[in-house]
Design an enzyme around this catalytic site. Sequence first.
Site, PDB file in Angstrom:
ATOM      1  N   CYS A  80       0.810  -1.190  -0.017  1.00 34.22           N
ATOM      2  CA  CYS A  80      -0.053   0.110  -0.026  1.00 34.22           C
ATOM      3  C   CYS A  80       0.813   1.183   0.080  1.00 34.22           C
ATOM      4  CB  CYS A  80      -0.868   0.057   1.244  1.00 34.22           C
ATOM      5  SG  CYS A  80      -1.682   1.522   1.635  1.00 34.22           S
ATOM      6  N   CYS A 134       0.274   3.734   2.923  1.00 40.61           N
ATOM      7  CA  CYS A 134       0.671   3.233   3.998  1.00 40.61           C
ATOM      8  C   CYS A 134       2.103   3.322   4.194  1.00 40.61           C
ATOM      9  CB  CYS A 134       0.426   1.770   4.146  1.00 40.61           C
ATOM     10  SG  CYS A 134      -1.351   1.123   4.111  1.00 40.61           S
TER      11      CYS A 134
END
Length: 149
Positions: free
Chosen positions: A73, A76
């Site tokens: 991600c 993230c």
Amino acid sequence: MRIYKFLTAAVVAAAGVLSLASCGGGQKTENAEASESAVENVADHAVTVLEKGAAIAPEESKLVVIDFNATWCGPCRQFAPTFDKVAGDFASKAVFYSVDVDVHPELAAQYGVQNIPTVAYVKPDGSYTTTVGLLSEQDFTVAIDAALK
């Protein structure tokens, strides 16, 4: 037919913008498997990376802040340095965990995580709030301050 094309383009554009702030789907890479060991601490031990087989220790007197993320991600990965820095700043008031949703899907489900990054702020009484998406350092600090009250 023109309106259909316009609406389709608008929906695609909106989905693209939303995907920049959080990840909703799931992909697993070799990196996720490489991180499956016991418990690893980073940022001067301010953040505990919850590894496969480990559990979050309950806290009686401190806020528990859980960053739900994944190795694949982008948002993230962008949030990780902010999480680590703020964790160091609030280490005396809260306990910080980093949780990979691919390693701990049951924990993500327990907190209703549907998009990542999601941060859960768990109070000593078990109640919690969450924030979803990429947070700035200032917004993350404000969210922790609010959860500490």
